[in-house]
Design an enzyme around this catalytic site. Structure first.
Site, PDB file in Angstrom:
ATOM      1  N   CYS A 403     -11.035   0.596  -9.509  1.00 27.04           N
ATOM      2  CA  CYS A 403     -11.213   2.037  -9.325  1.00 27.04           C
ATOM      3  C   CYS A 403     -12.514   2.517  -9.976  1.00 27.04           C
ATOM      4  O   CYS A 403     -13.580   2.215  -9.460  1.00 27.04           O
ATOM      5  CB  CYS A 403      -9.984   2.803  -9.799  1.00 27.04           C
ATOM      6  SG  CYS A 403      -9.776   4.341  -8.880  1.00 27.04           S
ATOM      7  N   HIS A 529      -5.643   0.279  -6.957  1.00 28.48           N
ATOM      8  CA  HIS A 529      -5.042  -0.217  -8.204  1.00 28.48           C
ATOM      9  C   HIS A 529      -4.078  -1.376  -7.925  1.00 28.48           C
ATOM     10  O   HIS A 529      -2.868  -1.161  -7.818  1.00 28.48           O
ATOM     11  CB  HIS A 529      -4.293   0.915  -8.912  1.00 28.48           C
ATOM     12  CG  HIS A 529      -5.203   1.941  -9.503  1.00 28.48           C
ATOM     13  ND1 HIS A 529      -5.723   1.828 -10.771  1.00 28.48           N
ATOM     14  CD2 HIS A 529      -5.707   3.076  -8.985  1.00 28.48           C
ATOM     15  CE1 HIS A 529      -6.504   2.864 -11.023  1.00 28.48           C
ATOM     16  NE2 HIS A 529      -6.511   3.647  -9.951  1.00 28.48           N
ATOM     17  N   GLU A 531      -3.020  -3.556  -9.860  1.00 32.80           N
ATOM     18  CA  GLU A 531      -2.132  -3.862 -10.992  1.00 32.80           C
ATOM     19  C   GLU A 531      -0.714  -3.335 -10.796  1.00 32.80           C
ATOM     20  O   GLU A 531       0.233  -3.861 -11.373  1.00 32.80           O
ATOM     21  CB  GLU A 531      -2.724  -3.332 -12.306  1.00 32.80           C
ATOM     22  CG  GLU A 531      -2.772  -1.813 -12.478  1.00 32.80           C
ATOM     23  CD  GLU A 531      -4.031  -1.164 -11.905  1.00 32.80           C
ATOM     24  OE1 GLU A 531      -4.676  -1.769 -11.020  1.00 32.80           O
ATOM     25  OE2 GLU A 531      -4.364  -0.042 -12.345  1.00 32.80           O
TER      26      GLU A 531
HETATM   27  N1  GLN Z   1     -12.642   9.113 -11.744  1.00 26.93           N
HETATM   28  C1  GLN Z   1     -12.725   8.338 -10.558  1.00 26.93           C
HETATM   29  C2  GLN Z   1     -12.283   9.128  -9.337  1.00 26.93           C
HETATM   30  O1  GLN Z   1     -11.614  10.106  -9.445  1.00 26.93           O
HETATM   31  C3  GLN Z   1     -11.948   7.041 -10.670  1.00 26.93           C
HETATM   32  C4  GLN Z   1     -10.467   7.253 -10.791  1.00 26.93           C
HETATM   33  C5  GLN Z   1      -9.732   6.035 -11.284  1.00 26.93           C
HETATM   34  O2  GLN Z   1     -10.337   5.125 -11.827  1.00 26.93           O
HETATM   35  N2  GLN Z   1      -8.419   6.013 -11.135  1.00 26.93           N
HETATM   36  O3  GLN Z   1     -12.583   8.744  -8.234  1.00 26.93           O
END
Ligand code: GLN
Length: 577
Positions: A403, A529, A531
């Site tokens: 992410c 994600h 995970e």
């Molecule tokens: N802050 C970033 C976004 O909103 C990444 C979010 C995250 O890592 N879950 O896109």
């Protein structure tokens, strides 16, 4: 004639047996004496054992805080926000549920006080209470009971409902009152109250103490709940005499006083310890269920691999909240699962990205076999992450970005390889001349912060023969998301020309989901994600590929006789806590 009679008897018997199973049973788990006593893990372990007995289990957590969900809470307050397939942002205990059990988790699996009140207030505004005064009892408690019953469908044998907080808190009273009433609606025989309590060992006295448990059960009784089972968290074994004493003073059956000793080695031992104390047998007997004998083969194999590692590697997780052990809970677990998959003991160092900015990556990252950058929000520590990725790329150290980790990888590559000066995400620099990461139009209009990100399961198409496709063994996947910002497509060609491969994208080709550098041993970063979908018995393919690359690197160093750095900052990540 006799045969026909016998057949009818058999039919009635089987109908009766099915009736017995048709009524969903409810297990309520409360906690006493202290907070952080491990209700989530214990509830998940109970669920896992009952599934291993052949039952269909659904898990649920009721949280007493007033936030509608943990989505807007800081990781310092709450640890990780666990995202489900349907996009709901939930308590991290649901991560334990999903790692230990297989029943579906949905929006209905996590309710907070805020959500319950919101529903009741919305009903009131619609005039649904027909002019009545709306009160905690019965309106709030009815709403809570309905939320529990939502899980009790025809496909569910057991619903396990964990009540957050500690008995005695003001906040959890409506939830406790609702579960007190619950047996009146579904029958006492269909409900089982389990209370998790602390049985401390007093060094000075040289003995364990049962009084806190007695008091905690006393508090429950004042509310009108008599527990059927006590699970006693302890550091020392509880003797037969002490169990008898707890049973007598707390008015529970002797076999229902279950010891849960701290597991120093791994949290995955908890269900096995509860099995040794015959927890599943008591529950089955109490509900008059037969089920099947316990089937724990996959779990036992997993534990064997965990106990008998053939390799040892170290991974640095560089994040904004690295000092907080629950901030990246599922990431640490997923790394462990991949270690189990490769029979490798993984030592994980939690490194704060802001520290890298101060001390430099050379000092903090030397000697690791892999570097992982997790997700995150806000500017603090972003430059440290970018430096860590550059360090990994320039030394060909296996790198995995998740992410924000992927967004930082794009920023690093943009600045240092493509040559885009001041390349950045507009999350951190609104006026950057090279907005590599930016908001989609639909996100620009968003004003409400809660539940408005790109959330939950989204499909993704993989590029043939990419590292991602090889790891997944398939061409299309679906993974869970939680972000607002995206890779800016304007830069795709430039990045590709410099060697970056976009190996995963949304089916319409508009959104970048995975980037890779094929020139590196392992360099893969994802917008989603992974995970959240890893299990101890089934490591996530990308974590398995990353940890596999780290094992190869370590083996290569061994052959070249380069000793690993001593990493006093490392720890096994699934150690009981
Ligand atoms: N802050 C970033 C976004 O909103 C990444 C979010 C995250 O890592 N879950 O896109």
């Amino acid at each position: 004639m006799v045969l026909r009679f016998l057949n009818v008897v058999l039919l009635i018997q089987s109908v009766l047996a099915n009736c017995e199973i048709a009524m969903t049973k409810h297990i309520f788990v409360t906690g006493g004496v202290v907070s952080s006593i491990g209700k989530g893990l214990t509830s998940a372990s109970i669920g896992m054992l009952l599934e291993a007995r052949g039952l269909r289990v659904r898990m649920q957590k009721l949280d007493p805080y007033i936030n509608v969900d943990p989505g807007t809470m800081s990781p310092y307050q709450h640890g990780e926000v666990y995202v489900l397939d349907d996009g709901s942002e939930t308590d991290l205990d649901l991560g334990h549920y999903e790692r230990f059990t297989s029943g579906p988790l949905t929006r209905d699996s996590n309710y907070t006080t805020g959500q319950i009140y919101l529903r009741v207030i919305e009903k009131e505004r619609r005039g649904q209470f027909l002019g009545k005064t709306v009160q905690v009892i019965p309106h709030i408690t009815n709403e809570i009971k309905e939320s529990i019953l939502r899980l009790a469908d025809a496909n569910t044998d057991i619903v396990i409902t964990e009540i957050g907080g500690t008995v005695g808190d003001i906040e959890s009273l409506p939830f406790l009152e609702a579960i007190r009433q619950f047996p009146q609606d579904v029958g006492r025989d269909n409900c089982l109250f389990i209370h998790l309590t602390l049985v401390p060992y007093l060094k000075a006295a040289g003995e364990i103490k049962t009084k806190p448990t007695q008091h905690s059960v006393g508090l429950l009784r004042q509310i009108g709940i008599q527990p059927d089972m006590l699970i006693c968290r302890c550091e020392q074994n509880i003797s037969r005499e002490e169990r008898e004493k707890i049973a007598l003073f707390c008015n529970v059956a002797f076999e229902a006083v279950i010891e849960e000793k701290d597991q120093d080695f791994s949290i995955y031992e908890v269900p096995l310890s509860l099995r040794d104390h015959k927890l599943d047998e008591f529950v089955m007997k109490r509900f008059h269920l037969t089920g099947q004998p316990l089937q724990l083969e996959a779990w036992d194999n997993m534990m064997f691999s965990l106990r008998n590692p053939k390799h040892e590697i170290s991974i640095a997780v560089v994040g904004k909240y690295a000092e907080h052990k629950d901030a990246y809970k599922s990431i640490y677990e997923a790394i462990d699962h991949a270690g189990i998959h490769h029979q490798a003991q993984v030592r994980v160092a939690r490194i704060q990205s802001a520290e890298i900015e101060e001390e430099g990556p050379e000092r903090l990252l030397a000697g690791f076999d892999g570097i992982l950058i997790p997700g995150g929000f806000g500017e603090r520590g972003v430059e440290g992450k970018v430096q860590a990725i550059r360090y990994a790329r320039e030394r060909n150290i296996p790198f995995f970005g998740i992410c924000l980790g992927m967004q930082c990888a794009a920023i690093e590559f943009g600045r240092n390889v493509v040559g885009l000066d001041r390349a950045h995400s507009t999350e951190f620099d609104k006026d950057t001349p090279a907005p590599i990461i930016c908001l989609l139009d639909e996100q620009r209009k968003v004003t409400n912060m809660g539940g408005t990100m790109r959330l939950g399961t989204q499909p993704c198409i993989l590029l043939k023969d990419s590292a991602a496709q090889i790891a997944y063994h398939t061409d299309s996947i679906s993974e869970r998301h939680r972000h607002r910002y995206e890779f800016n497509n304007i830069y795709r060609h430039q990045f590709e020309a410099h060697g970056m491969r976009f190996s995963g994208q949304s089916p319409d080709g508009n959104l970048v989901e995975i980037v890779e550098l094929p020139s590196q041993a392992f360099y893969l970063a994802v917008q989603f994600h992974p995970e959240f979908k890893s299990k101890p018995t089934k490591a996530h393919p990308l974590f398995a590929a990353f940890v596999g690359a780290a094992v190869q690197r370590r083996l290569g160093r061994k052959q070249r006789n380069t000793p690993p750095e001593t990493t006093d900052r490392t720890e096994r990540s699934s150690i009981a806590n």
